[in-house]
Design a protein around this motif. Sequence first.
Motif, PDB file in Angstrom:
ATOM      1  N   VAL A   4       0.834  -1.200   0.000  1.00 57.24           N
ATOM      2  CA  VAL A   4       0.000   0.000   0.000  1.00 57.24           C
ATOM      3  C   VAL A   4       0.865   1.245   0.000  1.00 57.24           C
ATOM      4  N   ASN A   5       1.909   1.270   0.841  1.00 57.80           N
ATOM      5  CA  ASN A   5       2.794   2.432   0.873  1.00 57.80           C
ATOM      6  C   ASN A   5       3.491   2.628  -0.465  1.00 57.80           C
ATOM      7  N   TYR A   6       3.853   1.528  -1.112  1.00 55.95           N
ATOM      8  CA  TYR A   6       4.500   1.613  -2.414  1.00 55.95           C
ATOM      9  C   TYR A   6       3.566   2.281  -3.428  1.00 55.95           C
ATOM     10  N   LYS A   7       2.280   1.892  -3.375  1.00 48.91           N
ATOM     11  CA  LYS A   7       1.328   2.491  -4.301  1.00 48.91           C
ATOM     12  C   LYS A   7       1.147   3.974  -4.002  1.00 48.91           C
ATOM     13  N   TYR A   8       1.050   4.329  -2.707  1.00 44.67           N
ATOM     14  CA  TYR A   8       0.931   5.734  -2.356  1.00 44.67           C
ATOM     15  C   TYR A   8       2.147   6.522  -2.840  1.00 44.67           C
ATOM     16  N   THR A   9       3.335   5.911  -2.722  1.00 46.11           N
ATOM     17  CA  THR A   9       4.543   6.597  -3.164  1.00 46.11           C
ATOM     18  C   THR A   9       4.494   6.850  -4.666  1.00 46.11           C
ATOM     19  N   LEU A  10       4.051   5.845  -5.424  1.00 49.07           N
ATOM     20  CA  LEU A  10       3.928   6.032  -6.862  1.00 49.07           C
ATOM     21  C   LEU A  10       2.937   7.138  -7.190  1.00 49.07           C
ATOM     22  N   LEU A  11       1.823   7.149  -6.460  1.00 47.43           N
ATOM     23  CA  LEU A  11       0.840   8.197  -6.681  1.00 47.43           C
ATOM     24  C   LEU A  11       1.422   9.568  -6.383  1.00 47.43           C
ATOM     25  N   THR A  12       2.150   9.669  -5.280  1.00 46.22           N
ATOM     26  CA  THR A  12       2.735  10.950  -4.909  1.00 46.22           C
ATOM     27  C   THR A  12       3.702  11.438  -5.979  1.00 46.22           C
ATOM     28  N   ILE A  13       4.536  10.527  -6.484  1.00 43.65           N
ATOM     29  CA  ILE A  13       5.473  10.914  -7.536  1.00 43.65           C
ATOM     30  C   ILE A  13       4.718  11.351  -8.783  1.00 43.65           C
ATOM     31  N   PHE A  14       3.702  10.571  -9.171  1.00 41.06           N
ATOM     32  CA  PHE A  14       2.949  10.891 -10.373  1.00 41.06           C
ATOM     33  C   PHE A  14       2.284  12.258 -10.275  1.00 41.06           C
ATOM     34  N   PHE A  15       1.604  12.491  -9.170  1.00 37.64           N
ATOM     35  CA  PHE A  15       0.863  13.731  -9.053  1.00 37.64           C
ATOM     36  C   PHE A  15       1.757  14.929  -8.753  1.00 37.64           C
ATOM     37  N   TRP A 340     -14.494  -3.889  -1.447  1.00 39.15           N
ATOM     38  CA  TRP A 340     -15.233  -3.105  -0.452  1.00 39.15           C
ATOM     39  C   TRP A 340     -15.282  -3.862   0.877  1.00 39.15           C
ATOM     40  N   PRO A 341     -15.037  -3.154   2.018  1.00 37.00           N
ATOM     41  CA  PRO A 341     -14.828  -1.712   2.165  1.00 37.00           C
ATOM     42  C   PRO A 341     -13.358  -1.270   2.173  1.00 37.00           C
ATOM     43  N   THR A 342     -12.437  -2.177   1.830  1.00 40.70           N
ATOM     44  CA  THR A 342     -11.018  -1.815   1.818  1.00 40.70           C
ATOM     45  C   THR A 342     -10.607  -1.468   0.393  1.00 40.70           C
ATOM     46  N   MET A 343     -10.639  -0.184   0.065  1.00 42.73           N
ATOM     47  CA  MET A 343     -10.312   0.278  -1.274  1.00 42.73           C
ATOM     48  C   MET A 343      -8.983   1.032  -1.242  1.00 42.73           C
ATOM     49  N   GLU A 344      -8.317   1.058  -2.382  1.00 39.33           N
ATOM     50  CA  GLU A 344      -7.004   1.693  -2.438  1.00 39.33           C
ATOM     51  C   GLU A 344      -6.991   2.820  -3.462  1.00 39.33           C
ATOM     52  N   TYR A 345      -6.328   2.610  -4.593  1.00 36.08           N
ATOM     53  CA  TYR A 345      -6.206   3.708  -5.539  1.00 36.08           C
ATOM     54  C   TYR A 345      -7.193   3.551  -6.688  1.00 36.08           C
ATOM     55  N   ALA A 346      -7.392   4.626  -7.435  1.00 36.27           N
ATOM     56  CA  ALA A 346      -8.383   4.679  -8.498  1.00 36.27           C
ATOM     57  C   ALA A 346      -7.707   4.644  -9.866  1.00 36.27           C
ATOM     58  N   ILE A 347      -8.410   4.050 -10.829  1.00 38.86           N
ATOM     59  CA  ILE A 347      -7.910   3.941 -12.196  1.00 38.86           C
ATOM     60  C   ILE A 347      -8.999   4.435 -13.147  1.00 38.86           C
ATOM     61  N   SER A 348      -8.618   5.282 -14.091  1.00 39.75           N
ATOM     62  CA  SER A 348      -9.566   5.750 -15.099  1.00 39.75           C
ATOM     63  C   SER A 348      -9.585   4.797 -16.283  1.00 39.75           C
ATOM     64  N   LEU A 349     -10.752   4.661 -16.897  1.00 39.09           N
ATOM     65  CA  LEU A 349     -10.926   3.867 -18.102  1.00 39.09           C
ATOM     66  C   LEU A 349     -11.574   4.741 -19.168  1.00 39.09           C
ATOM     67  N   SER A 361      -5.978   3.854 -19.972  1.00 42.86           N
ATOM     68  CA  SER A 361      -6.250   3.780 -18.537  1.00 42.86           C
ATOM     69  C   SER A 361      -5.075   4.395 -17.789  1.00 42.86           C
ATOM     70  N   ASP A 362      -5.378   5.050 -16.643  1.00 47.65           N
ATOM     71  CA  ASP A 362      -4.368   5.740 -15.848  1.00 47.65           C
ATOM     72  C   ASP A 362      -4.720   5.645 -14.376  1.00 47.65           C
ATOM     73  N   THR A 363      -3.722   5.681 -13.521  1.00 51.08           N
ATOM     74  CA  THR A 363      -3.954   5.870 -12.100  1.00 51.08           C
ATOM     75  C   THR A 363      -4.351   7.319 -11.852  1.00 51.08           C
ATOM     76  N   VAL A 364      -5.432   7.524 -11.083  1.00 53.26           N
ATOM     77  CA  VAL A 364      -5.959   8.883 -10.925  1.00 53.26           C
ATOM     78  C   VAL A 364      -6.245   9.244  -9.473  1.00 53.26           C
ATOM     79  N   GLY A 365      -5.440   8.750  -8.536  1.00 53.21           N
ATOM     80  CA  GLY A 365      -5.607   9.179  -7.157  1.00 53.21           C
ATOM     81  C   GLY A 365      -6.144   8.096  -6.263  1.00 53.21           C
ATOM     82  N   TYR A 366      -6.618   8.535  -5.097  1.00 50.94           N
ATOM     83  CA  TYR A 366      -7.106   7.630  -4.066  1.00 50.94           C
ATOM     84  C   TYR A 366      -8.561   7.264  -4.337  1.00 50.94           C
TER      85      TYR A 366
END
Length: 496
Positions: A4-15, A340-349, A361-366
């Motif tokens: 989970v932290n790895y995904k958050y780190t990727l999101l932080t870098i991306f955004f 549900w109810p444990t969700m992580e990051y969001a992906i656009s289609l 498709s892209d990662t688009v946040g939490y």
Amino acid sequence: MNAVNYKYTLLTIFFSLLICQGFSQVKIVWSTTIDGKGSFSSPRVSDLNGDGVKDIVFGAGRNPFIALDSAVIALDGKTGAILWVAPSNDQMFGSPSFMDISGDGVEDIFINGRSGILKVLDGKNGRLIWEFLPGYSPQEARDEGWYNFYNPQFVEDVDNDGVKDILISSGGDVLVAANNPDRPIGLLVVISGKHGKLIAKAEVPDGKETYLSVVTYSIGDNNNPNIIYGTGGETISGSLYITTLNDVLKGDLSNSTRIAHGGTKGFIAPPVMADITDDGKLDIIAMAVDGRMIAIDGDTKSELWSVGLKSTEAFTSMAVGRFNSDTTPDFFAVVNTGIWPTMEYAISLVVDGKSGQIIKSDTVGYFQMVSPIAFDIDNNEFDEVLLHTNIPTHDPVEKTKYVNILLLFDFKNRITQRLGPVFQGAKQASTPWIGDLDNDGILDVVMLYQKDVYNWSIFGGIDIIRLDLGIKMQRNVTWGSYMGSYYDGIYRDNRE
């Protein structure tokens, strides 16, 4: 570092790459803060004070079953000042609908929430015109079998009192545990638009719960429109159905046609309608909770295509527009990783409406509970998509902190960038509105989010923002709000 932290780190870098971008001409016209509450409601607009500028209305609340003296809020579109507030015995999570039933030339507000709450407020002053269960407490409503009301649609005047009536779905029980199959059976309900009296109700045929806001459309007979409704939820299987208004009035949905099955989950987000077969008839496109986007032929009711990503779930509706070079409507949706109810990051289609293939498709946040909107920002025959999204920043020492931004997806130029400032706080389930608020020919955005930067799900206060995009409005906005520019889930090609 865990997954989970790895995904958050990727999101932080991306955004972080997006933080320095944005349209320099975007201005904050006003910002209004309302303390002590939160909102799952999407803002909608109507000129309530007669000054030529559309005003903003939305619902608010605290935790379930808690009364609030300002559960419906109207803001002056010109200044952001509060025009009026109205109380409620529970959360008002619905998005407002508008129709003048008081005869004063100002649209009145129809709005819904938990505990069987459906009411109409005078658009000028917020005074109660009628409510469906007058004086009922949340417990009394539950005792009578009334739970959540979802967003309504207006239908023809079936009780012959001169005012259109309301078709609405009711169901869901916030007190039932996630995996408990014992749920109240969902209802389709017809209510008098003039008086708020019950005209008819019918149970869904599979005995499941319902959370989906109905969509109606007519083929020939406007007095007996078709109705799309859905059953099931995050953990309970369900289906998507079509019935008619006459069957609801009869109190019997057994003749409904099942057009899609949700597998082990159901359908929560309202579907959209657009002609993707070029036969002049509206087709049905829906997101199942299991992350699939499903297209149904509006004529034959057979599946045209189905596409999705494994191990994702969807809780929001989609934006419709032209996102590639053909003239068939395409679709932009957001799914979430996890269960549900444990969700992580969001992906656009981004899905090609003609073929059903994923274009991008892209990662688009939490975790995303906000639906996208679409408009042609530069008059190039391609629609762009605007998505209001949360960005978590993670540090092993500090708590996760949230900011939120507007992401602009430009498909013609293959660019994704930030539109406007970075806002401190977290987005919940409120879709922005976009259009020309003050008739100056320039696009405006109205958006709201939670003030708290550490917890996106609490009710500590709301910031409501009006942005002037500094962009000339070339044509009517394609898909400008939750359930579209006309709040009915139907795509209308404004180029034709």
